[in-house]
Design a protein around this motif. Structure first.
Motif, PDB file in Angstrom:
ATOM      1  N   UNK A 165       0.951  -1.161  -0.074  1.00  0.00           N
ATOM      2  CA  UNK A 165      -0.270  -0.032   0.288  1.00  0.00           C
ATOM      3  C   UNK A 165       0.641   1.065  -0.424  1.00  0.00           C
ATOM      4  N   UNK A 166       0.634   2.135  -1.230  1.00  0.00           N
ATOM      5  CA  UNK A 166       1.356   3.245  -0.868  1.00  0.00           C
ATOM      6  C   UNK A 166       0.722   4.790   0.345  1.00  0.00           C
ATOM      7  N   UNK A 167       1.624   4.704   1.034  1.00  0.00           N
ATOM      8  CA  UNK A 167       1.557   5.697   1.776  1.00  0.00           C
ATOM      9  C   UNK A 167       2.036   7.287   1.735  1.00  0.00           C
ATOM     10  N   UNK A 168       2.472   7.672   0.535  1.00  0.00           N
ATOM     11  CA  UNK A 168       2.713   8.336   0.525  1.00  0.00           C
ATOM     12  C   UNK A 168       2.102   9.430   0.228  1.00  0.00           C
ATOM     13  N   UNK A 191      -5.504  10.834   0.765  1.00  0.00           N
ATOM     14  CA  UNK A 191      -6.779   9.823  -0.083  1.00  0.00           C
ATOM     15  C   UNK A 191      -7.448   9.182   0.854  1.00  0.00           C
ATOM     16  N   UNK A 192      -6.944   8.544   2.198  1.00  0.00           N
ATOM     17  CA  UNK A 192      -6.960   7.465   2.534  1.00  0.00           C
ATOM     18  C   UNK A 192      -6.643   6.420   2.755  1.00  0.00           C
ATOM     19  N   UNK A 193      -5.327   6.603   2.204  1.00  0.00           N
ATOM     20  CA  UNK A 193      -4.140   5.257   1.987  1.00  0.00           C
ATOM     21  C   UNK A 193      -4.289   4.643   3.866  1.00  0.00           C
ATOM     22  N   UNK A 194      -4.132   5.457   4.645  1.00  0.00           N
ATOM     23  CA  UNK A 194      -3.823   4.820   6.088  1.00  0.00           C
ATOM     24  C   UNK A 194      -5.032   3.707   6.673  1.00  0.00           C
ATOM     25  N   UNK A 240       2.763  -4.639   3.348  1.00  0.00           N
ATOM     26  CA  UNK A 240       3.394  -3.586   3.710  1.00  0.00           C
ATOM     27  C   UNK A 240       3.291  -2.770   3.389  1.00  0.00           C
ATOM     28  N   UNK A 241       4.117  -1.022   3.741  1.00  0.00           N
ATOM     29  CA  UNK A 241       3.531  -0.515   3.165  1.00  0.00           C
ATOM     30  C   UNK A 241       4.628   0.380   1.788  1.00  0.00           C
ATOM     31  N   UNK A 242       4.595   0.912   1.192  1.00  0.00           N
ATOM     32  CA  UNK A 242       5.517   1.580   0.421  1.00  0.00           C
ATOM     33  C   UNK A 242       5.567   2.670   0.090  1.00  0.00           C
ATOM     34  N   UNK A 243       7.054   3.360  -1.022  1.00  0.00           N
ATOM     35  CA  UNK A 243       6.875   4.688  -0.736  1.00  0.00           C
ATOM     36  C   UNK A 243       6.050   5.020  -2.760  1.00  0.00           C
ATOM     37  N   UNK A 244       6.737   6.088  -2.523  1.00  0.00           N
ATOM     38  CA  UNK A 244       5.263   6.440  -4.132  1.00  0.00           C
ATOM     39  C   UNK A 244       5.447   5.978  -5.362  1.00  0.00           C
ATOM     40  N   UNK A 245       4.270   4.759  -4.914  1.00  0.00           N
ATOM     41  CA  UNK A 245       4.397   4.290  -6.201  1.00  0.00           C
ATOM     42  C   UNK A 245       4.231   5.359  -8.160  1.00  0.00           C
ATOM     43  N   UNK A 246       3.765   6.370  -7.799  1.00  0.00           N
ATOM     44  CA  UNK A 246       4.286   6.668  -8.911  1.00  0.00           C
ATOM     45  C   UNK A 246       2.205   6.392 -10.150  1.00  0.00           C
ATOM     46  N   UNK A 247       1.333   6.455  -8.642  1.00  0.00           N
ATOM     47  CA  UNK A 247      -0.068   6.367  -9.344  1.00  0.00           C
ATOM     48  C   UNK A 247      -0.868   7.219  -8.603  1.00  0.00           C
ATOM     49  N   UNK A 280      -5.552   5.414  -4.025  1.00  0.00           N
ATOM     50  CA  UNK A 280      -4.427   4.706  -3.471  1.00  0.00           C
ATOM     51  C   UNK A 280      -4.715   3.906  -3.913  1.00  0.00           C
ATOM     52  N   UNK A 281      -2.522   3.524  -4.317  1.00  0.00           N
ATOM     53  CA  UNK A 281      -2.664   2.688  -5.245  1.00  0.00           C
ATOM     54  C   UNK A 281      -1.787   1.570  -4.042  1.00  0.00           C
ATOM     55  N   UNK A 282      -2.556   0.399  -5.109  1.00  0.00           N
ATOM     56  CA  UNK A 282      -2.628  -0.514  -4.092  1.00  0.00           C
ATOM     57  C   UNK A 282      -1.441  -1.815  -4.904  1.00  0.00           C
TER      58      UNK A 282
END
Ligand code: FMN
Ligand code: SF4
Ligand code: FES
Lengths: 165, 447, 746
Positions: free
Chosen positions: A80-83, A89-92, A116-123, A128-130
């Protein structure tokens, strides 16, 4: 697949580059793919052997990059991107939904899942990008998570009787 | 202001041009043919006339960059073109859409660039997380090879493996050479000693794709688009608390306000705009008031004390706690610091700790001063811009929203009381943790 | 680096003129101005600009610059912390960041007192800490190898150690793991840092992160003395400092001789000093009595020696080790040849003076355009530093060609002479390029070749004598084989007489005592006197054992492989009298006048053998004598061509040619240092891929190696670089195997 063919395939990768050291990343990527998504000790030794490097060198490369895995991972990796853009937009909430749905904490691994959580996935604009096994799902909201997990588990998804507003 | 027609995405009609025939049907590869009929210097002159500037962040004139690569008779080494498709700056997702929707226009541009710098070897360094994009490029290349469009040029698509720093051009070259992605000291610059210590041009995906457009319509025509010093169109990545996030190809000089309110559909959920990060997470934040006055071009944004960066616009609404934003941004730079130079490796972590302490309500007035001091001690001392970016971004939140930081100290906690959109946002869980305990080494004499 | 041209830079308002290309750090230093550094170390290659300790202000540039990455440019105006507040603030900032995680355990740190971080913090650092978070804590120390301990908390990530491993030694064993603040120095999994030069990282580390397990907690810097001497363990003679505390050697450090060692030292030279206090060290003379060897007084021992010498007279044979100083060898020769007329000696190896016509400093290898190496042995096993110079040559773009069983031009064992003949002959493409090059180097690494005579012939034929940048090196197997031969020859010029039967065999040194050929001689001798350091090499067969000293305990001189005389200095008092002391006493009994002082002996020897060179010139960093005119060596004795490996065909797998090698980490000193055991070669047999596959052998398999009724069980390892038809094994694991072996799976 046998070690021999990994060796041969790495020689092919090697031939693509003017200098063979450049092949170390693609070779590790290939070895990781062949070893169930992570790099056990033997994978490092095999890659080192195929490229005339040392296992230590290969480890220094792999451990620099987030996408190389030095520990076993689950069959399905959910990231899950949490940048910030996803965060806004509610990633948490998406993450927490996965945690409760899977019964895992971010960072945990079972045979079946790694979460896991990841840094920005470019979306960012499609937050939220998963990423599920490196395939990106866009516009994921917490409410979508139970359906995604059911799909990944291969079980039938039933719409709850009274969906939350 | 109404957007002009798309040129980077021309011919897509909102879809994708992934079949070579479809691309040729909209005039594909004519720019390449035209360029190959010209001398390399003439191609560079066309680029100079367009005043196309780098879309990767530094806004360096593309034609000039190419002209720095020595002519083959000056240096007895192969020349390389390396394309930066590592797109990892938070907020940025334009290169991805370019590769997905107009892969041929991008690859055509890479061949034009290779011709201009007299290179036979192209490497595309694409971030590892872009798996579908990688597949699209590989498929497009297959089609081009089948049509013998590459000529004597080889193109290798090299996948990254998750490290933001590899977007920095010298770290990218190190990574491509098979080393840890640690930035190099400059000079020497890549144009002279880049990949394998040979002359190398490093360009962003969008810059390269725009080069196709320049050669198609001509440099002078291109220069008419946009505004002075910022010519042509730009693919802006809009994200955050807007209704319609996404990429928008617009001429430079487009009002930021219009991007958010008209194209972006305004701030979502009936909230109000609080601040805008205009060019990716490394850039100085703008307050809502400032955001309403600037246009999206180099001069206007520099005039407002910030930068166009990677043209990634992140809109924040009034629910966002600025200390939380600072924590999360600083966590990102801490996570992505390569660890080579001291101020970045240690400073970003320290900065995060101080910010987290303030966010947690444990901060004191002294911590506010310490925050400023540590940021100042990072800024300008690092080997590459990564550490500086953390300090600059965080300091801009502090400078422009000092009251909010002060409120955390005064109230002994976050004044948003759990209502902030970034509340408790969990940063990545490190995959490669330090070896927790010592390891046994055979034959060790106990130390 | 420096061309004739000078550039002037202004540093802290002072004009400094330096040769163009000089680094800013050096330029400042030449004017007595310090630009403090941690990561900068020019011997590790180009600067990396990592630590940011060297920040300076440069006029015209808005940001502070890493001084270490700059070279002096004409007109450049630089301000260091001494004159720029901004630079001072930058350096203070760097130190504050470095100290954020650095533990304050200086009182118990081995580096304390000789630590750059301590010194620079004192001069440029903040007085107090503003870090209110807990420092990163990690278990410490952890082993990097049995020789090296790593304290990760103390590490400041200057990357000197990993750069040494990757960019100097090129072993790539010590690496950085992870990224950012999680970065740490490590080896792979539980593998130790097993490489010939590992110990250099201890000296390179600017803090107490990498420490020697031997030196840990052994001394404080103010209690020690560093005694300059040279290493006596191989033919290079690296310059070293022996750290001494209370009469004991506590550690060995490199002492930069830019032409010989470049400031590096191999682990054998660095870590074997504990042999001085080995448990089985002989400290008293021993005489064979009814109950075996019994301690006797020195007077009684010398009486016995005199009696044995008088009885055997000219029927005395001397076996030398090649570890003796020239003075020791000369003194022995004066006693035996002058006093007794006993001219027969077994020299450790043949050597040749003909190479003096092609003499060059070892450092010139690094600048070579082409290097050709012939011989069966790896350079690192014979003369390790030469391997580092060769790697430097490779990094500088030299073409490196190796003829040998593991070479780039795979050649069967014993093919060195033939390879050279081919190069020197006409119409050889590589030979032509060697002739055309300004800087070409030939190296002979292995046995045979008349001790370099064949190499000299090739160098001559290739026209090296006229080229000051081209040269040839023969790597002897013993540290001072050439010096010993010269000294022995200098004592008399009578012909050798081959005494039969041998009345007395004098075995000088542990190396000769361990040599099976010498032992075979001993069986034929009526009596044996052994001069050795350790018990197990003497018991059983000597009639009289006289305790020997180590090169760390004697004054004297060694002649290295370049033909450079270098000074050995007594670093500690030996537990036994010096060889020269008792040899001169014994000589007196035979009316030979001989000084017990090395300096005096050297002067006498120098007059006869070394052109009267003044011994005092050899102190510090010894010079290399000029080339001598080429004199053709005696022609080679008719040599049988090397036996080619018999081709294996069909169902018959055939025999393999056994290639034995003597590993760097072997010999009586190494065997006595437990913490070096992991560096010794495993009991394994190397095979090429084809030979292994034909026998269905994989790496790790147990194999039986058989010849003439002997068989040895070893672990197999596939070596892709090995020539076909050859099985390679370390001497110590080859037992009595003969030249041709059969290799089978049990
Ligand atoms: C920390 C850091 C990250 C960067 N990331 C990217 C990136 O992801 N993509 C990119 O094109 N440029 C990135 N850049 C900019 C590149 O260093 C370089 O300027 C650019 O690729 C040049 O291409 P252009 O001239 O076409 O813009 C980054 C720079 C820094 C300092
Ligand atoms: S262990 Fe020492 S030499 Fe190695 S990086 Fe750390 S401080 Fe530098
Ligand atoms: S000494 Fe210059 S950066 Fe380390």
């Amino acid at each position: 697949m046998s070690t021999l063919s990994l060796y041969d395939e790495i020689q092919e990768i090697r031939a693509r580059y003017p200098e063979s050291l450049s092949a170390v990343m693609p070779a590790l990527q290939l070895a990781q793919e062949r070893s169930g998504g992570w790099l056990p000790e033997q994978a490092f030794r095999d890659v080192a052997d195929a490229l005339d490097l040392t296992p230590a060198y290969c480890l220094s490369i792999a451990s620099f990059y987030d996408m190389f895995r030095l520990e076993p991972i689950g069959e399905t990796v959910i990231e899950v991107c949490t940048n910030i853009s996803c965060g806004l937009k509610g990633a948490q909430q998406v993450l927490e939904a996965f945690e409760s749905e899977l019964g895992l904490k971010a960072g945990d691994t079972t045979d079946e899942f790694t979460l896991r959580t990841v840094e920005c996935l470019g979306g960012c604009g499609w937050a939220t990008i998963v990423a599920v096994n490196n395939r990106h799902r866009l516009h994921v909201q917490a409410g979508d998570v139970p359906r995604i997990v059911a799909e990944l588990r291969g079980s039938e998804w039933k719409e709850p009787d009274e969906p939350d507003a | 202001m109404s957007p002009t027609p798309e040129i980077v995405f021309a011919g897509t009609n909102g879809g994708a041009l992934t079949e070579i025939a479809d691309y040729e049907a909209v005039g594909g590869f004519q720019a390449l043919a035209k360029s190959r009929a010209l001398t390399p210097d003439d191609v560079i002159a066309e680029l100079n006339a367009s005043n196309l500037r780098g879309r990767g962040g530094a806004f360096f004139p593309t034609g000039r960059k190419w002209s720095f690569v020595p002519k083959p008779d000056k240096i007895d080494k192969p020349h390389y073109l390396v394309i930066n498709a590592d797109e990892s700056e938070p907020g940025t997702f334009k290169d991805r859409e370019i590769m997905l929707r107009v892969p041929f226009r991008f690859l055509e541009g890479s061949l034009i660039a290779a011709h201009a710098i007299e290179s036979k070897h192209i490497f595309i360094y694409i971030r590892g997380e872009y798996e579908v994009e990688f597949e699209v490029l590989v498929a497009a290349l297959e089609q081009m090879r089948a049509k013998d469009l590459l000529g004597a040029v080889t193109i290798v698509v090299h996948r990254g493996a998750g490290a933001y720093i590899c977007g920095e051009e010298t770290a990218l070259l190190e990574s491509l050479e098979g080393r840890r992605g640690l930035p190099r000291t400059k000079p020497p610059f890549p144009a002279i000693a880049g990949l394998y210590a040979s002359p190398t041009a490093v360009n962003n995906v969008e810059s390269i794709t725009s080069a196709t457009t320049v050669m198609e319509i001509g440099g002078a025509e291109y220069a008419k688009l946009g505004v002075e010093n910022s010519t042509g169109t730009r693919v802006f990545s809009l994200s955050g608390n807007v209704v319609n996030g996404g990429n928008y190809e617009l001429p430079h000089g487009y009002p930021l306000r219009d991007l958010i309110n008209e194209l972006g559909g305004g701030i979502a959920d009936g909230r109000s705009l609080k601040a805008v990060i205009p060019g990716g997470s490394s850039t100085v934040i703008l307050t809502a008031d400032e955001a309403n006055t600037v246009t999206l071009d180099f001069d206007s944004l520099v005039g407002a004390g910030t930068a166009i960066g990677s043209a990634a616009v992140i809109a924040l609404d009034d629910r966002c706690c600025m200390v939380q934003l600072a924590v999360r941004v600083s966590q990102f730079y801490e996570h992505e610091s390569c660890g080579k130079c001291t101020p970045c490796r240690v400073g970003t972590k320290w900065l995060t700790s101080i910010l987290q302490k303030i966010e947690d309500g444990r901060g004191t007035q002294a911590d506010m001063n310490l925050l400023v001091s540590v940021a100042e001690r990072i800024n300008g001392k690092c080997l590459c811009p990564l550490g500086d970016s953390d300090a600059i971004a965080v300091m801009s939140y502090f400078d422009k929203f000092r009251d909010e930081f002060q409120a955390h100290i005064d109230e002994g906690g976050c004044p948003f009381h759990g209502e902030s959109s970034l509340d408790h946002l969990l940063a990545p869980v490190a995959m490669h943790i330090a070896l927790p305990e010592g390891k046994a080494i055979d034959g060790l004499i106990n130390v | 680096m420096s061309s004739g041209e000078l550039v002037t830079v202004t540093i802290d308002d002072r004009d400094v003129a330096v040769p163009k290309g000089t680094g800013l750090v050096e330029a400042a230093a030449s004017a007595g101005i310090e630009i403090p550094v941690f990561c900068y170390e020019p011997r590790l290659g180009p600067p990396v600009g990592a630590c940011r300790m060297c920040l300076v202000e440069v006029e015209g540039l808005p940001k502070l610059q890493a001084g270490c990455t700059l070279t002096a440019q004409e007109g450049m105006v630089v301000k260091t912390a001494a004159s720029s507040e901004k630079a001072a603030e930058g350096q203070n900032a760097t130190l504050e960041f470095i100290l954020v995680n650095h533990p304050l355990d200086c009182p118990v740190c081995d580096k304390g007192g000789e630590c750059p971080l301590q010194d620079l913090t004192f001069r440029y650092g903040p007085g107090n800490t503003r870090m209110s978070f807990s420092k990163i804590t990690l278990e410490k120390p952890i082993p990097v190898s049995p020789l090296i301990a790593l304290d990760r908390e103390r590490c400041i990530l200057c990357y000197r150690c990993t750069r040494f491993s990757s960019d100097v030694a090129e072993d790539n064993q010590l690496v950085a793991r992870n990224r950012g603040a999680h970065t740490e120095i490590t080896t792979f999994e539980s593998d130790p840092y097993r490489a010939p030069f590992s110990g250099n990282v201890i000296e390179l580390c600017p803090v107490g992160a990498l420490t020697s397990t031997q030196y840990r907690f052994e001394a404080r810097p103010w209690e020690i003395q560093n005694v300059p001497t040279v290493c006596g363990l191989c033919s290079v003679g690296c310059n070293i400092n022996a750290t001494v505390r209370e009469g004991k050697v506590k550690r060995i450090l490199s002492r930069n001789h830019p032409e010989v060692d470049g400031g590096w030292l191999c682990d054998k030279g660095r870590f074997t000093y504990p042999h001085l206090i080995a448990e089985d060290r002989i400290t008293e003379p021993l005489v064979r009595g009814e109950l075996g060897l019994e301690p006797v007084s020195w007077d009684a021992a010398l009486d016995r020696a005199e009696a044995l010498l008088r009885e055997a007279g000219t029927r005395t044979v001397t076996a030398l080790s090649g570890t003796e100083s020239v003075e020791q060898a000369y003194a022995l020769a004066r006693l035996l040849r002058g006093g007794l007329g006993a001219h027969t000696a077994v020299l450790p190896e043949s050597t040749s003076d003909a190479l003096d016509a092609f003499r060059l400093p070892l450092s010139s290898i690094a600048q070579a355009e082409i290097v050709v190496i012939v011989g069966d042995d790896d350079l690192a096993d014979r003369a390790p530093i030469v391997d580092l110079w060769l790697k430097a040559a490779g990094r500088n773009g030299a073409e490196i060609v190796r003829y040998g069983p593991t070479g780039t031009e795979p050649t069967g064992p014993g093919g060195a002479a033939a390879a050279l003949r081919a190069l020197a002959g006409s119409g050889n493409e590589l030979g032509d390029r060697l002739r055309a090059a300004d800087r070409a180097i030939l190296v002979w690494s292995g046995s045979g070749g008349g001790g370099g005579a064949r190499l000299a012939e090739a160098a001559h034929a290739l026209g090296f004598a006229e080229k000051p940048g081209s040269g040839a090196f023969h790597l002897p197997a013993t540290p001072n084989g050439r010096g010993v031969a010269t000294a022995w020859a200098a004592a008399a010029d009578e012909d050798e007489a081959n005494p039969e039967p041998i009345g007395l065999l004098i075995i000088s040194g542990d190396r000769a005592a361990a040599d099976p050929a010498v032992r075979a001689l001993a069986e034929r001798a009526e009596h044996v006197i052994a001069v050795t350091m350790f018990h197990d090499l003497a018991v059983g067969w000597a009639d009289l054992v006289l305790p020997a000293t180590s090169s760390l305990e004697s004054d004297g001189t060694l002649l290295n492989l370049e033909g450079r005389l270098q000074r050995l200095r007594r670093t500690v008092i030996a537990p036994v009298p010096d060889e020269l002391a008792w040899i001169s006493q014994l000589a007196g009994r035979f009316d030979v006048e001989l000084s017990p002082h090395a300096v005096v002996v050297f002067d006498e020897l120098s007059a006869v053998a070394f052109g009267g060179v003044d011994g005092s010139e050899l102190n510090g960093t010894a010079p290399l004598p000029a080339r001598t005119p080429y004199e053709a060596p005696p022609p080679a004795a008719e040599v049988k061509p090397a036996t080619p490996a018999r081709p294996a065909a069909g169902h018959f797998l055939g025999e393999l040619r056994l290639l034995r090698y003597r590993p760097l980490f072997s010999g009586p000193f190494v065997e006595r240092v437990g913490e070096l055991a992991f560096q010794r070669p495993p009991a394994e047999l190397e095979l090429c891929t084809a030979d292994a596959e034909r026998r269905s052998i994989a790496t790790g398999d147990h194999v039986v190696v058989k010849s003439n009724g002997t068989s040895v069980e070893l672990r197999a390892r596939i070596n892709r670089g090995l020539v076909a038809g050859v099985a390679r094994v370390a001497d110590e694991h080859a037992a009595d195997l003969h030249l041709h072996v059969e290799v089978v799976k049990p």
